[in-house]
Design a protein around this motif. Structure first.
Motif, PDB file in Angstrom:
ATOM      1  N   ASP A   1      -5.220  17.935  -1.739  1.00 18.96           N
ATOM      2  CA  ASP A   1      -5.761  16.645  -1.328  1.00 18.96           C
ATOM      3  C   ASP A   1      -4.641  15.615  -1.499  1.00 18.96           C
ATOM      4  O   ASP A   1      -3.892  15.654  -2.492  1.00 18.96           O
ATOM      5  CB  ASP A   1      -6.962  16.256  -2.194  1.00 18.96           C
ATOM      6  N   LEU A   2      -4.539  14.709  -0.546  1.00 18.15           N
ATOM      7  CA  LEU A   2      -3.456  13.728  -0.542  1.00 18.15           C
ATOM      8  C   LEU A   2      -3.967  12.361  -0.972  1.00 18.15           C
ATOM      9  O   LEU A   2      -4.929  11.843  -0.405  1.00 18.15           O
ATOM     10  CB  LEU A   2      -2.856  13.638   0.866  1.00 18.15           C
ATOM     11  N   ILE A   3      -3.323  11.779  -1.988  1.00 18.44           N
ATOM     12  CA  ILE A   3      -3.640  10.422  -2.435  1.00 18.44           C
ATOM     13  C   ILE A   3      -2.484   9.509  -2.052  1.00 18.44           C
ATOM     14  O   ILE A   3      -1.337   9.746  -2.437  1.00 18.44           O
ATOM     15  CB  ILE A   3      -3.844  10.338  -3.958  1.00 18.44           C
ATOM     16  N   GLY A   4      -2.787   8.449  -1.280  1.00 16.25           N
ATOM     17  CA  GLY A   4      -1.767   7.491  -0.896  1.00 16.25           C
ATOM     18  C   GLY A   4      -1.863   6.225  -1.721  1.00 16.25           C
ATOM     19  O   GLY A   4      -2.951   5.665  -1.892  1.00 16.25           O
ATOM     20  N   PHE A   5      -0.725   5.766  -2.247  1.00 15.73           N
ATOM     21  CA  PHE A   5      -0.665   4.541  -3.046  1.00 15.73           C
ATOM     22  C   PHE A   5       0.189   3.500  -2.343  1.00 15.73           C
ATOM     23  O   PHE A   5       1.215   3.817  -1.745  1.00 15.73           O
ATOM     24  CB  PHE A   5      -0.068   4.827  -4.428  1.00 15.73           C
ATOM     25  N   GLY A   6      -0.215   2.231  -2.455  1.00 13.37           N
ATOM     26  CA  GLY A   6       0.562   1.142  -1.880  1.00 13.37           C
ATOM     27  C   GLY A   6       0.008   0.683  -0.554  1.00 13.37           C
ATOM     28  O   GLY A   6      -0.904   1.297   0.018  1.00 13.37           O
ATOM     29  N   VAL A   7       0.544  -0.421  -0.041  1.00 17.17           N
ATOM     30  CA  VAL A   7       0.062  -0.986   1.219  1.00 17.17           C
ATOM     31  C   VAL A   7       0.226   0.020   2.350  1.00 17.17           C
ATOM     32  O   VAL A   7       1.234   0.723   2.430  1.00 17.17           O
ATOM     33  CB  VAL A   7       0.783  -2.297   1.572  1.00 17.17           C
ATOM     34  N   SER A   8      -0.779   0.109   3.184  1.00 22.19           N
ATOM     35  CA  SER A   8      -0.831   0.928   4.404  1.00 22.19           C
ATOM     36  C   SER A   8      -0.914   2.426   4.151  1.00 22.19           C
ATOM     37  O   SER A   8      -1.053   3.201   5.095  1.00 22.19           O
ATOM     38  CB  SER A   8       0.372   0.630   5.323  1.00 22.19           C
ATOM     39  N   ALA A   9      -0.845   2.861   2.882  1.00 25.02           N
ATOM     40  CA  ALA A   9      -0.837   4.293   2.576  1.00 25.02           C
ATOM     41  C   ALA A   9      -2.179   4.928   2.940  1.00 25.02           C
ATOM     42  O   ALA A   9      -3.240   4.321   2.783  1.00 25.02           O
ATOM     43  CB  ALA A   9      -0.534   4.512   1.099  1.00 25.02           C
ATOM     44  N   ILE A  10      -2.102   6.163   3.425  1.00 25.09           N
ATOM     45  CA  ILE A  10      -3.296   6.895   3.853  1.00 25.09           C
ATOM     46  C   ILE A  10      -3.559   8.051   2.909  1.00 25.09           C
ATOM     47  O   ILE A  10      -2.647   8.775   2.522  1.00 25.09           O
ATOM     48  CB  ILE A  10      -3.127   7.407   5.296  1.00 25.09           C
TER      49      ILE A  10
ATOM     50  N   TYR B   1      -0.614  14.089  15.694  1.00 28.18           N
ATOM     51  CA  TYR B   1      -1.514  14.963  14.935  1.00 28.18           C
ATOM     52  C   TYR B   1      -1.071  15.168  13.486  1.00 28.18           C
ATOM     53  O   TYR B   1      -1.099  16.262  12.962  1.00 28.18           O
ATOM     54  CB  TYR B   1      -1.712  16.293  15.675  1.00 28.18           C
ATOM     55  N   THR B   2      -0.662  14.059  12.878  1.00 29.32           N
ATOM     56  CA  THR B   2      -0.519  14.065  11.425  1.00 29.32           C
ATOM     57  C   THR B   2      -1.891  13.938  10.781  1.00 29.32           C
ATOM     58  O   THR B   2      -2.030  14.088   9.568  1.00 29.32           O
ATOM     59  CB  THR B   2       0.388  12.909  10.964  1.00 29.32           C
ATOM     60  N   SER B   3      -2.888  13.634  11.600  1.00 33.36           N
ATOM     61  CA  SER B   3      -4.289  13.700  11.189  1.00 33.36           C
ATOM     62  C   SER B   3      -5.112  13.967  12.436  1.00 33.36           C
ATOM     63  O   SER B   3      -4.670  13.715  13.556  1.00 33.36           O
ATOM     64  CB  SER B   3      -4.765  12.400  10.529  1.00 33.36           C
ATOM     65  N   TYR B   4      -6.293  14.500  12.221  1.00 34.57           N
ATOM     66  CA  TYR B   4      -7.283  14.552  13.299  1.00 34.57           C
ATOM     67  C   TYR B   4      -8.619  14.186  12.690  1.00 34.57           C
ATOM     68  O   TYR B   4      -9.039  14.806  11.721  1.00 34.57           O
ATOM     69  CB  TYR B   4      -7.377  15.946  13.950  1.00 34.57           C
ATOM     70  N   PRO B   5      -9.302  13.178  13.252  1.00 33.14           N
ATOM     71  CA  PRO B   5      -8.874  12.339  14.368  1.00 33.14           C
ATOM     72  C   PRO B   5      -7.652  11.473  14.006  1.00 33.14           C
ATOM     73  O   PRO B   5      -7.388  11.242  12.822  1.00 33.14           O
ATOM     74  CB  PRO B   5     -10.100  11.451  14.624  1.00 33.14           C
ATOM     75  N   PRO B   6      -6.930  10.979  15.007  1.00 34.64           N
ATOM     76  CA  PRO B   6      -5.799  10.087  14.741  1.00 34.64           C
ATOM     77  C   PRO B   6      -6.251   8.819  14.022  1.00 34.64           C
ATOM     78  O   PRO B   6      -7.429   8.449  14.061  1.00 34.64           O
ATOM     79  CB  PRO B   6      -5.264   9.771  16.153  1.00 34.64           C
ATOM     80  N   ALA B   7      -5.303   8.142  13.401  1.00 32.78           N
ATOM     81  CA  ALA B   7      -5.623   6.982  12.572  1.00 32.78           C
ATOM     82  C   ALA B   7      -6.296   5.857  13.340  1.00 32.78           C
ATOM     83  O   ALA B   7      -7.026   5.055  12.746  1.00 32.78           O
ATOM     84  CB  ALA B   7      -4.350   6.458  11.901  1.00 32.78           C
ATOM     85  N   THR B   8      -6.103   5.784  14.653  1.00 31.19           N
ATOM     86  CA  THR B   8      -6.734   4.713  15.423  1.00 31.19           C
ATOM     87  C   THR B   8      -8.236   4.923  15.554  1.00 31.19           C
ATOM     88  O   THR B   8      -8.935   4.031  16.045  1.00 31.19           O
ATOM     89  CB  THR B   8      -6.109   4.592  16.818  1.00 31.19           C
ATOM     90  N   GLN B   9      -8.739   6.072  15.120  1.00 27.98           N
ATOM     91  CA  GLN B   9     -10.186   6.291  15.080  1.00 27.98           C
ATOM     92  C   GLN B   9     -10.797   5.810  13.760  1.00 27.98           C
ATOM     93  O   GLN B   9     -12.013   5.764  13.614  1.00 27.98           O
ATOM     94  CB  GLN B   9     -10.503   7.782  15.279  1.00 27.98           C
TER      95      GLN B   9
ATOM     96  N   HIS C   1       1.539  23.307   6.640  1.00 26.38           N
ATOM     97  CA  HIS C   1       0.491  22.305   6.841  1.00 26.38           C
ATOM     98  C   HIS C   1       1.118  21.091   7.511  1.00 26.38           C
ATOM     99  O   HIS C   1       2.322  20.850   7.393  1.00 26.38           O
ATOM    100  CB  HIS C   1      -0.114  21.904   5.492  1.00 26.38           C
ATOM    101  N   ARG C   2       0.302  20.348   8.223  1.00 27.04           N
ATOM    102  CA  ARG C   2       0.785  19.114   8.844  1.00 27.04           C
ATOM    103  C   ARG C   2      -0.049  17.952   8.339  1.00 27.04           C
ATOM    104  O   ARG C   2      -1.285  17.981   8.384  1.00 27.04           O
ATOM    105  CB  ARG C   2       0.690  19.210  10.368  1.00 27.04           C
ATOM    106  N   ASN C   3       0.637  16.923   7.812  1.00 26.84           N
ATOM    107  CA  ASN C   3      -0.065  15.742   7.320  1.00 26.84           C
ATOM    108  C   ASN C   3       0.757  14.501   7.655  1.00 26.84           C
ATOM    109  O   ASN C   3       1.611  14.543   8.533  1.00 26.84           O
ATOM    110  CB  ASN C   3      -0.346  15.858   5.817  1.00 26.84           C
ATOM    111  N   PHE C   4       0.511  13.410   6.950  1.00 21.94           N
ATOM    112  CA  PHE C   4       1.126  12.136   7.314  1.00 21.94           C
ATOM    113  C   PHE C   4       2.624  12.088   7.035  1.00 21.94           C
ATOM    114  O   PHE C   4       3.303  11.147   7.454  1.00 21.94           O
ATOM    115  CB  PHE C   4       0.410  10.989   6.592  1.00 21.94           C
ATOM    116  N   GLN C   5       3.156  13.080   6.324  1.00 19.90           N
ATOM    117  CA  GLN C   5       4.595  13.178   6.137  1.00 19.90           C
ATOM    118  C   GLN C   5       5.227  14.153   7.130  1.00 19.90           C
ATOM    119  O   GLN C   5       6.400  14.459   7.031  1.00 19.90           O
ATOM    120  CB  GLN C   5       4.927  13.618   4.704  1.00 19.90           C
TER     121      GLN C   5
END
Length: 482
Positions: free
Chosen positions: A322-331, A18-26, A309-313
């Motif tokens: 708001d979270l901005i991800g940079f680079g390969v695979s970043a969310i 639950y670093t995200s909801y829905p999970p990344a596989t969605q 808060h809970r996020n991808f880190q």
């Protein structure tokens, strides 16, 4: 707090982190760059636009750690790294142009891979590109964090990174036992690690974190207790205590681990219970899941102030961003959408060179997703859910909306993990060990998948193995509780 090992064993099931909801596989490939632009514009036009948090993924490593499931490239050619950095800087410039100047950056986090695979000069140039293109918040609110591999970092590097502006450092320790280190191909003498940690203190780093992993090959209660003792003596502000989930079918590098040398389930329960008790006795606060912090760390303060808060880190003190991800695979998480960059460097390069966001998939949250996201966040971060307030905010009758979930929680209530009354759900101190299990009850995607499975086979045959198959089929994102 008395730790109930029987409950630890009972709730030892697979489930999302639950670093995200829905999970990344969605996430879906139907999510486009057009969707992303729309959400960014909408977030800019919000009457009170959120500040920004930046994550930069640096996927390069000098050597392969057998346990690691991160997206990484081992010892790439120099030209690959140089080109990647050039494209990364271009991506930062492109993204910065999308956000209004009143969107101040409150947090920067460099992760990987191994960020310190890069020279401090390269890292400094990355930070400079961010500060040149984004508006940075004042020093009081600004957090600049980096993940550090003690094997590839000198004490001088630590000092230089602090001078660049990093005020949080996370060190990958995992285990100090030499036999365990050899079994996972991560040999780093304790003296080297402690020297780097002391260098960070001497450089004035305000929050030092270490990562530990239990359940690794050749680990025993006695050996890991020695690691815990050494870490407690160092007294880092934060400790992340991760479970090793052995999934060689999904993570190829784990096939290099001898499965016969892994602790059995009972030993893992003992390792978890011992570790938590040792950290609590040493004065650490259990933030939730695998995070612990000293009382004076701002992570603990955020728990008390209900600003966690809970996020991808993992757990974060910057939940209003708001979270901005940079680079390969970043969310990225902008407004009511998630988006993920491609994992392939060549695809990433082509997208950047064509001035296009390198998005490969994402997700537009529905109203139901937003409601459940908020519920899971409150339970995992505030350890409670006020049903009246929640219902008022979302325009629902929360008791009716979550009637099925409240019924499902009744067993946990009898076990002393939650307290339920007409107005609220409150998680007890013992219940905090099972935050993931509690959140799973509110996960509509997970429950629907389990219900589908139960309709196609007798309930007694839904076991851990089948849940892992669900993971493999990309229906659900799973990682073990223990």
């Amino acid at each position: 707090m008395a730790i109930d090992k029987a409950l630890l064993k009972k709730y030892n099931v697979h489930g999302p982190r639950y670093t995200s909801y829905p999970p990344a596989t969605q996430f879906t490939k139907e999510f486009t760059q057009k969707n992303y632009y729309w959400h960014v514009e909408s977030s800019n036009e919000d009457p009170l636009p959120k500040p920004l948090s930046i994550y930069i993924h640096l996927p390069f490593c000098e050597a392969l750690c057998y346990y690691c499931g991160c997206h990484k490239f081992i010892a790439p050619q120099t030209s690959t790294v140089t080109n990647y950095l050039d494209n990364l800087k271009h991506e930062i410039e492109m993204q910065a142009a999308l956000f209004n100047d009143d969107r101040k950056v409150q947090q920067i986090h460099l992760g990987g891979g191994t960020p310190t695979y890069l020279s401090t000069q390269h890292i400094q140039s990355l930070i400079a590109i961010i500060t040149e293109n984004f508006v940075i918040s004042g020093k009081h609110n600004f957090e600049c964090a980096i993940e550090i591999d003690p094997r590839t970092t000198s004490n001088k590097d630590i000092k230089d990174l602090a001078s660049i502006g990093f005020n949080r450092m996370s060190f990958g320790v995992q285990d100090f036992d030499p036999a365990v280190q050899k079994a996972i191909n991560r040999v780093q003498p304790k003296e080297k690690v402690t020297s780097r940690l002391q260098a960070a203190r001497d450089a004035g780093i305000r929050s030092i974190s270490v990562d530990l992993i239990y359940g690794l090959p050749k680990q025993s209660l006695e050996s890991f207790d020695r690691t815990l003792e050494a870490i407690i003596e160092i007294k880092p502000e934060r400790i992340a205590l991760y479970n090793y989930a052995h999934m060689p079918d999904l993570i190829k590098s784990q096939r290099l681990i001898n499965a016969k040398e892994l602790p059995d389930t009972n030993t893992k329960v003992e390792l978890m219970a011992m570790s938590i008790q040792r950290l609590l006795d040493a004065g650490y606060i259990h933030i939730g899941m695998d995070h612990f912090a000293l009382p004076n760390d701002n992570l603990s303060e955020s728990l008390v102030n209900h600003t966690l808060h809970r996020n991808f880190q993992g757990y974060s003190t910057h939940g209003d961003c708001d979270l901005i991800g940079f680079g390969v695979s970043a969310i990225s998480h902008i407004g009511d959408c998630y988006s993920q960059n491609t994992k392939v460097i060549s695809e990433y390069k082509r997208a950047i060179e064509s001035n296009t966001p390198p998005i490969s998939r994402g997700y537009n949250l529905s109203k139901a997703d937003v409601i459940r996201t908020d519920a899971i966040q409150q339970l995992m971060c505030n350890r409670s859910l006020n049903l009246d307030e929640f219902g008022y905010i979302h325009g629902i009758n929360a008791r009716l909306y979550f009637a099925k979930e409240l019924q499902a929680l009744s067993q946990m209530a009898t076990e002393g993990l939650v307290v339920i009354d007409n107005n609220s759900i409150k998680i007890t101190d013992n219940g905090c060990l099972f935050l993931r299990n509690i959140a799973m009850i509110f996960d509509d995607y997970l429950q629907s998948a389990l219900e589908h499975e139960s309709n196609n086979c007798p309930p007694q045959k839904i076991n851990t193995s089948e849940l892992t198959q669900l993971h493999s089929s990309k229906k659900i994102s799973f990682s073990k509780v223990l």
